[in-house]
Scaffold this motif. Structure first.
Motif: not given
Ligand code: ADP
Ligand code: MG
Length: 664
Positions: A1-5, A142-146, A164-166, A186-187
């Motif tokens: 899901m977070v890979r849906q930009y 969740d993402v921010r936790r790394g 990747l996190t940032d 980066r992506l």
């Protein structure tokens, strides 16, 4: 899901005034009040119309749906958000978001707001861009936790890339534009890097494939070389050396030969076929159309005439009858046929070889990747493969589309060629054009007149062609005219082509069937009707049909009087340059890689999600370099430190629709 930009962002930190609005396709936000409103119509046709005032100017707000839910109040400060369009000198907003100012939270007017693509099905289930945004926002803690990175520290540092996190945080909720751009870069890099890693790994693996060793430069090669009426250009010689080095290596060759139209690729291909034949192997040349296969056959017979019986060449196309195929099939099986020229018919199961060692695929963009793969598997040891194309491909696109091939380039035309002069005419100047054509015919030259075809079977197009033919017959009553199109029987087509090639007819009216490869040196004018309907690469291909003899040649691009800016740009590029690579770059920039892939048909087997081959060329080159550096040291990705790459490739292979299998 977070890979849906997100596909775009809207700057919520900026507030507009009505007076500043322009006819652009962007969302804006304005602070103001609603001064007046009324509903028109009843029931389903009901709509609500309101006047919004920002203190100096007014605009109109309109709702067609859910009118009963819109609650408006006078004297309240609102934040208006929506996309304006101009109608009767006043801007209006259809279904805007209207939020009372005291309900506006700081987050709503901070940074860039992401927008997501949704399908109709998603929308029907309430999954609009806004809903997706909310869901992704919920995942952000969740993402921010790394998240574990997919690219090693060394590469990140070397290419100054975000973790990747940032990147995931900032691609969705960037605080400003530069941060958003770094995140996307980066992506994109990551995406291109894995494409290149896969392509290059494939290439490295294939370099280890055993291949037929063809070390000898033998009698037939030398005999033809000596019999040529001209010297090879330096570029031709260099390319033959490059190919011969591959043939000697004992590994399978996979090489792309690029060279502008008329640069002499066919002769190079023939000489390389002879290298194979001299070493005891058979060779074939596969062409995209029957006309072209026939022509290659004639060309080869002509070049090989001085060699007598030493080389046996045969032709196999769809229109060869089953009865006439039998001796060909036999000749291939018992090795008496050395070189076979043909179309797709070459790929049929009935075609069995004694020892096919060298395959030339001409104008490969007409072939699908899958067909290329079919040749691969025909024998146990794969034959050497030479792919030839006259469609120059921009470097960065080639790195992806043909990234698994080594590249040779013929960057030099045979001496004595005069550059074709290109002129853009409006159709209104018919009389002037005809008198020019007449002069050329009187001087003994020949002329192509090409009509566009969208589909070969469209009646309309054929009608255009027929009308054009009739008009030309009336305009040039003293001369003979041939006509060729895709719906004709192959034999009729050949007959007409033959009449033109032999000089019996002076004008050839045709659809794009003549686009590739046809060679009539006495033809000096290429007239392209409705040039606006052709892509740049196609126009360049067509133009390449003339300028093959010693006389000055011309290309006339005919368009309507009124043309779009885009068309004008394309015509200007054609007029300005004869350089195929420049044209290809311009084509890529104007059309984007999607369209180009359509033309190339084989396309890329990669569905890129965020990177864009037309605009991210620099990143493609960097990503390829990074992948190359890794594979150079560790071709099979066995090192502990390259674990992540191997694992990520496996994940991608499962989850993405990359057609890895087909290019192996
Ligand atoms: P391409 O296939 O690259 O478009 P061709 O192989 O059809 O080009 O070559 C165009 C023409 O140039 C042919 O008539 C060919 O015989 C001729 N030709 C090829 N090489 C040379 C050369 N070195 N010098 C002069 N003419 C050449
Ligand atoms: Mg050619």
């Amino acid at each position: 899901m977070v890979r849906q930009y997100p596909y775009k962002y809207i700057d919520r930190s900026r507030f507009y005034k009505i007076a500043e609005l322009a006819d652009e396709d962007t969302y804006v936000q304005i602070i103001g009040e609603v001064t007046e409103w009324h509903t028109v119509g009843i029931g389903k046709a009901q709509r609500l119309s309101a006047t919004f005032n920002d203190g100096t100017h007014q605009c109109e707000l309109v709702w067609f749906k859910g009118v009963q839910y819109v609650k408006l109040q006078r004297g309240v400060k609102y934040l208006l958000f929506g996309k304006p369009s101009r109608f009767n000198h006043i801007y209006n907003f259809v279904h805007p978001e209207l939020t009372p100012w005291d309900k506006v939270t700081p987050e709503m007017t901070q940074g860039l707001e992401p927008y997501y693509n949704t399908t109709d099905t998603m929308k029907r289930h309430g999954l609009n861009s806004r809903a997706i945004r909310t869901m992704i926002a919920d995942l952000m803690p969740d993402v921010r936790r790394g998240v574990p990175d997919t690219i090693g520290m060394d590469i990140l540092q070397h290419y100054r890339l975000m973790s990747l996190t940032d990147a995931l945080v900032n691609v969705h909720f960037p605080k400003d534009t530069p941060t958003m751009q770094s995140a996307r870069a980066r992506l994109k890099f990551e995406e291109l890097f894995y494409v290149q890693l896969q392509i290059l790994r494939q290439m490295k693996r294939r370099e280890l494939n055993p291949g037929f060793a063809m070390p000898m430069v033998g009698n037939r090669f030398h005999a033809l070389y000596k019999a040529l009426p001209f010297d090879l250009t330096n570029a031709q010689k260099r390319v033959i050396h490059e190919i011969h080095d591959d043939l000697k290596s004992g590994h399978q060759m996979n090489r792309l030969l690029q060279g502008d139209v008329g640069s002499g690729k066919t002769l190079v291909a023939l000489l390389c076929c002879l290298l194979a034949v001299d070493n005891g192997y058979q060779a074939c040349i596969m062409a995209p159309t029957e006309i072209l296969a026939n022509q290659h056959y004639e060309t080869l017979k002509h070049f090989l005439a001085p060699l007598g019986d030493a080389v046996h060449v045969a032709l196999l196309t769809g229109s060869i009858t089953p009865k006439n195929r039998v001796p060909i099939h036999n000749g291939l099986m018992n090795g008496t046929i050395h070189i076979l020229i043909g179309t797709h018919a070459l790929l049929e199961d009935a075609v069995q070889w004694q020892n096919l060692g060298f395959v030339v695929i001409d104008e490969q963009h007409r072939f699908g990747v899958a067909q290329r793969a079919r040749l691969w598997t025909k024998n146990q040891t794969p034959p050497h493969i030479l792919v030839m194309t006259a469609t120059p491909i921009p470097r960065t696109l080639a790195m992806t589309v043909y990234g698994d091939l080594h590249v040779s380039i013929i960057d030099e035309l045979p001496p004595g060629r005069k550059p074709v002069q290109t002129i853009h005419y409006s159709l209104l100047r018919q009389a002037q054009i005809y008198s020019f054509l007449l002069k050329q015919i009187q001087a003994g030259r020949q002329i192509y007149v090409v009509y566009p075809l969208i589909k070969e079977n469209e009646k309309m197009d054929l009608q255009d062609l027929q009308n054009g033919f009739n008009t030309l017959c009336e305009a040039f009553p003293d001369y003979k005219i041939s006509m060729v199109h895709g719906q004709m029987r192959a034999a009729d087509k050949d007959l007409q082509m033959q009449r033109f090639a032999s000089g019996e007819t002076q004008i050839l009216v045709a659809t794009t069937v003549i686009e590739v490869g046809v060679n009539v040196p006495n033809a000096t004018v290429m007239v392209i009707q409705n040039a606006e309907r052709f892509g740049l690469s196609q126009l360049h291909q067509l133009r390449g049909r003339v300028g093959r003899g010693a006389e000055q040649s011309y290309c006339l691009l005919l368009t309507d009087d009124e043309i779009s800016t885009d068309t004008r740009k394309r015509m200007n590029i054609m007029v300005e340059t004869n350089d195929g690579f420049r044209i290809a770059e311009a084509d890529l920039a104007l059309r984007g890689p999607g369209d180009l892939e359509g033309t190339l048909q084989s396309g890329t087997p990669f569905n890129l999600q965020i990177a864009n081959l037309a605009t991210d060329g620099q990143l493609v080159a960097l990503a390829r370099q990074a992948a190359m550096d890794i594979l150079e040291k560790d071709p099979l990705l066995e090192d502990e430190m390259n674990r992540i790459y191997k694992r990520q490739l496996d994940i991608l292979r499962v989850t993405q629709s990359y057609n890895w299998g087909e290019i192996s």
